[in-house]
Design a protein around this motif. Structure first.
Motif, short mmCIF file in Angstrom:
data_model
loop_
_atom_site.label_atom_id
_atom_site.label_comp_id
_atom_site.label_asym_id
_atom_site.label_seq_id
_atom_site.Cartn_x
_atom_site.Cartn_y
_atom_site.Cartn_z
N PRO A 185 0.84 -1.24 -0.09
CA PRO A 185 0.10 -0.14 0.20
C PRO A 185 0.81 1.39 -0.11
N GLU A 186 0.45 2.28 -0.45
CA GLU A 186 0.87 3.46 -0.81
C GLU A 186 0.13 4.56 -0.59
N VAL A 187 0.30 5.75 0.08
CA VAL A 187 -0.31 6.91 0.26
C VAL A 187 -0.25 7.73 -0.87
N LEU A 188 -1.31 8.03 -1.35
CA LEU A 188 -1.46 9.14 -2.65
C LEU A 188 -1.58 10.63 -2.17
N ARG A 189 -2.25 10.60 -0.93
CA ARG A 189 -2.56 11.96 -0.55
C ARG A 189 -2.60 11.85 1.13
N VAL A 190 -1.53 12.57 1.67
CA VAL A 190 -1.54 12.46 3.27
C VAL A 190 -2.92 13.24 3.64
N GLY A 191 -3.15 12.78 4.78
CA GLY A 191 -4.70 13.23 5.21
C GLY A 191 -4.86 13.35 6.52
N ALA A 192 -6.29 13.06 7.02
CA ALA A 192 -6.72 13.01 8.37
C ALA A 192 -6.00 11.71 9.43
N VAL A 193 -5.95 10.65 8.65
CA VAL A 193 -5.31 9.66 9.46
C VAL A 193 -3.82 9.59 9.16
N GLU A 213 3.82 14.38 -0.93
CA GLU A 213 4.09 15.77 -0.23
C GLU A 213 5.40 16.38 -0.75
N GLY A 214 5.32 16.57 -2.00
CA GLY A 214 6.44 16.69 -2.90
C GLY A 214 7.30 18.02 -2.40
N ALA A 215 8.46 18.31 -3.35
CA ALA A 215 9.28 19.48 -3.19
C ALA A 215 8.23 20.61 -3.78
N PRO A 216 8.52 21.80 -3.14
CA PRO A 216 7.76 23.32 -3.71
C PRO A 216 8.03 23.16 -4.93
N ALA A 300 5.52 21.58 12.72
CA ALA A 300 6.32 20.44 12.94
C ALA A 300 5.77 19.34 13.22
N GLY A 301 6.45 18.29 12.91
CA GLY A 301 5.80 17.03 13.41
C GLY A 301 5.23 16.03 12.37
N ALA A 302 4.74 14.71 12.87
CA ALA A 302 4.19 13.85 11.97
C ALA A 302 2.45 14.13 12.21
N GLY A 303 1.68 12.96 11.62
CA GLY A 303 0.44 13.07 11.68
C GLY A 303 -0.24 14.16 10.90
N LEU A 304 -1.17 14.80 11.58
CA LEU A 304 -2.01 15.78 11.31
C LEU A 304 -1.33 17.20 10.68
N ALA A 305 0.11 17.26 11.32
CA ALA A 305 0.86 18.16 10.94
C ALA A 305 1.40 18.18 9.57
N ALA A 306 1.54 16.89 9.21
CA ALA A 306 2.02 16.57 8.01
C ALA A 306 1.01 16.91 6.88
N VAL A 308 -1.63 19.17 7.10
CA VAL A 308 -1.50 20.69 7.28
C VAL A 308 -0.32 21.23 6.23
N ARG A 309 0.94 20.81 6.28
CA ARG A 309 2.15 21.04 5.71
C ARG A 309 1.57 20.72 4.19
N ASP A 310 0.89 19.86 3.91
CA ASP A 310 0.77 19.42 2.53
C ASP A 310 -0.30 20.44 2.01
N ARG A 311 -1.12 20.82 2.80
CA ARG A 311 -2.42 21.64 2.02
C ARG A 311 -1.65 22.98 2.06
N LEU A 312 -0.96 23.34 3.05
CA LEU A 312 -0.27 24.76 2.89
C LEU A 312 0.49 24.78 1.67
N ARG A 313 1.30 23.73 1.29
CA ARG A 313 2.35 23.76 0.31
C ARG A 313 1.63 24.04 -0.98
N ARG A 314 0.58 23.04 -1.19
CA ARG A 314 -0.24 23.34 -2.21
C ARG A 314 -0.96 24.72 -2.64
N ALA A 315 -1.45 24.79 -1.55
CA ALA A 315 -2.15 26.43 -1.69
C ALA A 315 -1.11 27.47 -2.04
#
Ligand code: TXA
Ligand code: MG
Length: 324
Positions: A185-193, A213-216, A300-306, A308-315
């Protein structure tokens, strides 16, 4: 005989049966729901969202036991995820059972993304409708996902036939999407879990696809308000705000301990859960206040922080509003 169905739920179910679009509350964000077996209704979802046809939709089911209705021999990983997390904010990508939903749902692919949402109103609708329902986030393509019924109304107006108000979404970011069609299994979109939780439940390391969760610079524009978003590390917060202010921009800020002079404080999240819960709300508030730029400190950190970082970078990689 089942219990009487509340009138609001019945109205939503009737609308789905008639091929109409229903805004459905879930624990993550509001979805724009339609009968997944009705090609015309599914096409209207793409139309209303302004979403390219090749960008597939998530199918929502009322119970994990219905996965095999839409999936052709789901893998062990998909079944294990369903058992452990559903109803809940994980979406699995599985091989599509042919004829189970309209081909448009998965944009011509032979796979299907599926989840069981954890919200009493959504489950009541899915239960009573008793068939698969597509539900992408109920926003125009590329924009901020809605976390309240009022957000949906503001974004989609009369393009949505029924809005089922289930209050503010408990989590505030979208489900974690896991591709279960490959060897592992491979995560395609980091998210709530959190990815770590998936790994521990499955008893195997679950990787995140490199571009998830790629490079800017490599990220597609998404989750973006009209204001531009600058995501920064805590160290550069102050200088970033000051530079933007010096240029004459109306600046809004998001950061726990970060408040800067004349900038409009949009939010001060104390932990990753609060950041996730409020993020889209704050991005929308930036537009309501007609701000030019949002400076958001990356948590910073794992879990939900990841997530949030993903969404902020995309935005932050969105093109200016006028180009959309
Ligand atoms: O939390 C959520 O997942 C929300 C709520 C409403 O359930 N839904 C949501 O849907 O975020 P949407 O359409 O905004 O995002 C669906 C994502 C897209 O990025 C799409 O590319 C991916 O799921 N997806 C859908 N079907 C897929 C498939 N067959 N293979 C790979 N990715 C898929
Ligand atoms: Mg979306």
């Amino acid at each position: 005989m089942g219990a009487a169905v509340p009138i609001e739920i019945q109205r939503a179910v009737d609308a789905l049966r008639a091929g109409r679009l229903v805004a459905l509350p879930t624990e993550t964000v509001y979805g724009l729901a339609a009968d997944a077996t009705n090609a015309t209704a599914v096409r209207r979802v793409f139309e209303v969202k302004g979403r390219p046809a090749g960008h597939p939709l998530i199918v929502h089911l009322g119970a994990a036991s219905r996965l095999s209705n839409v999936a052709a021999t789901p893998s062990g990983a998909a079944l294990a995820i369903g058992e452990a997390f559903w109803p809940g904010p994980v979406t699995v990508v599985v091989a599509r059972r042919s004829g189970s939903v309209a081909a448009e749902v998965s944009g011509g692919r032979d796979t299907l993304a599926v989840r069981v949402p954890d919200h009493p109103a959504a489950l009541a609708v899915l239960d009573s409708f008793d068939a698969p329902v597509v539900a992408p986030s109920a926003n125009r393509f590329g924009r901020v996902s809605p976390t309240s019924a009022a957000d949906v109304r503001r974004d989609l107006g009369d393009d949505v036939d029924v809005i089922l108000d289930g209050g503010r979404c408990a989590l505030g970011v979208e489900s974690t999407i896991v591709d279960c069609t490959g060897k592992s299994p491979e995560v395609l979109r980091v998210g709530a879990v959190p990815v770590e939780e998936l790994s521990s439940v499955l008893g195997q390391f679950v990787s995140v696809r490199a571009d998830a969760e790629g490079a800017p610079g490599t990220l597609p524009a998404h989750y973006a308000p009209a204001a531009s978003v600058v995501a920064c590390e805590p160290e550069s917060f102050e200088s970033t705000v000051q530079e933007l202010r010096a240029e004459g921009s109306a600046v809004g800020t998001i950061g726990a301990d970060h408040v800067c002079g004349e900038a409009h404080v949009l939010g001060q999240p104390h932990d990753a859960a609060e950041y996730a819960h409020e993020l889209y709300h704050w991005l929308r508030a930036a537009d309501e206040n007609e701000l030019d730029v949002v400076v958001a400190v990356l948590p910073a950190g794992a879990g939900l922080a990841a997530a949030v970082r993903d969404r902020l970078r995309r935005a932050s990689h969105a093109r200016p509003y006028s180009d959309q």
